[in-house]
Design an enzyme around this catalytic site. Structure first.
Site, PDB file in Angstrom:
ATOM      1  N   ILE A  10       0.817  -1.212   0.000  1.00  0.00           N
ATOM      2  CA  ILE A  10       0.000   0.000   0.000  1.00  0.00           C
ATOM      3  C   ILE A  10       0.852   1.265   0.000  1.00  0.00           C
ATOM      4  O   ILE A  10       0.411   2.314  -0.483  1.00  0.00           O
ATOM      5  CB  ILE A  10      -1.001  -0.005   1.179  1.00  0.00           C
ATOM      6  CG1 ILE A  10      -2.143   0.982   0.932  1.00  0.00           C
ATOM      7  CG2 ILE A  10      -0.292   0.236   2.502  1.00  0.00           C
ATOM      8  CD1 ILE A  10      -3.309   0.827   1.867  1.00  0.00           C
ATOM      9  N   ASN A  23      -3.030   2.889  15.184  1.00  0.00           N
ATOM     10  CA  ASN A  23      -3.469   2.688  16.564  1.00  0.00           C
ATOM     11  C   ASN A  23      -3.898   4.048  17.095  1.00  0.00           C
ATOM     12  O   ASN A  23      -3.671   5.080  16.463  1.00  0.00           O
ATOM     13  CB  ASN A  23      -2.385   2.017  17.412  1.00  0.00           C
ATOM     14  CG  ASN A  23      -1.121   2.843  17.495  1.00  0.00           C
ATOM     15  OD1 ASN A  23      -1.151   4.010  17.880  1.00  0.00           O
ATOM     16  ND2 ASN A  23       0.006   2.252  17.132  1.00  0.00           N
ATOM     17  N   GLY A  31       3.014  -3.612  11.368  1.00  0.00           N
ATOM     18  CA  GLY A  31       2.176  -3.896  10.210  1.00  0.00           C
ATOM     19  C   GLY A  31       2.057  -2.728   9.249  1.00  0.00           C
ATOM     20  O   GLY A  31       3.029  -2.033   8.958  1.00  0.00           O
ATOM     21  N   ASP A  33       0.639   0.145   9.663  1.00  0.00           N
ATOM     22  CA  ASP A  33       0.944   1.407  10.338  1.00  0.00           C
ATOM     23  C   ASP A  33       2.439   1.697  10.290  1.00  0.00           C
ATOM     24  O   ASP A  33       2.866   2.791   9.888  1.00  0.00           O
ATOM     25  CB  ASP A  33       0.429   1.339  11.776  1.00  0.00           C
ATOM     26  CG  ASP A  33       0.420   2.676  12.496  1.00  0.00           C
ATOM     27  OD1 ASP A  33       0.527   3.725  11.836  1.00  0.00           O
ATOM     28  OD2 ASP A  33       0.282   2.656  13.733  1.00  0.00           O
ATOM     29  N   SER A 121      -8.249  -3.986  10.647  1.00  0.00           N
ATOM     30  CA  SER A 121      -8.583  -4.883  11.769  1.00  0.00           C
ATOM     31  C   SER A 121      -8.346  -6.368  11.499  1.00  0.00           C
ATOM     32  O   SER A 121      -8.474  -7.175  12.405  1.00  0.00           O
ATOM     33  CB  SER A 121     -10.008  -4.668  12.286  1.00  0.00           C
ATOM     34  OG  SER A 121     -10.076  -3.452  12.986  1.00  0.00           O
TER      35      SER A 121
END
Length: 173
Positions: A10, A23, A31, A33, A121
């Site tokens: 991404i 978060n 991950g 983030d 999620s």
């Protein structure tokens, strides 16, 4: 709106906005983030720290979204959203729906026409990829019905073949 799913990174997506599965601290993590923070460079963390100092002193709530510049990413914007964590008892699908809907609203407000989403999620937050895919597609389609022509394309850019399979099944169904 065109909706597609693909396996990929991404952080390299050629879109106006990428969605970060953040978060609540907005200060980076693992991950997706961590990958987005690394690829965007240190100014992304500085922008998130400024949000925490000013408008979000308690962090970003589950299901909410906020935008920052994309800095060193190909995307102009990063839309940060906090997905529900099943391991913490956050099992309400409406919270996950809100992530996708709020992210699209924030992206549209930033004049983004193309948006790339991860499987918010799924993975570390414990949601089944098939459930995430179904909820994500329902949310995106419903948002588009309510906001016609606001966004041209949504790309689900997924890290693993297994998660891609879940989104492909949902797209066919």
């Amino acid at each position: 709106m065109q909706i597609t799913a693909e396996q990929g990174d991404i952080t390299t997506a050629q879109v106006d906005a990428v969605v970060n599965a953040a978060n609540s601290t907005l200060l980076g993590g693992g991950g997706v983030d961590g990958a987005i923070h690394t690829a965007a460079g240190p100014r992304l963390l500085e922008a998130c720290e400024e949000l925490r100092r000013t408008t979000l002193p308690d962090g970003l709530g589950v299901g909410d979204a906020v935008v920052t510049p994309g800095f060193d990413l190909p995307a102009a914007w990063v839309v940060h959203t906090v997905g529900p964590n099943r391991h913490r008892g956050e099992t309400d699908p409406d919270l996950l729906t809100s992530c996708f809907r709020q992210s699209l609203g924030v992206a549209a407000d930033a004049k983004s026409r193309t948006v790339a989403f991860p499987a918010v999620s799924a993975g570390a937050y414990g949601w089944d990829a098939d459930d995430v895919a179904r909820i994500a597609l329902e949310a995106v389609r419903a948002w588009d019905d309510e906001n016609p022509a606001a966004i041209d394309a949504v790309r689900f850019v997924l890290f693993s073949a297994g998660v891609l399979g879940a989104f492909e099944r949902a797209l066919e169904g």
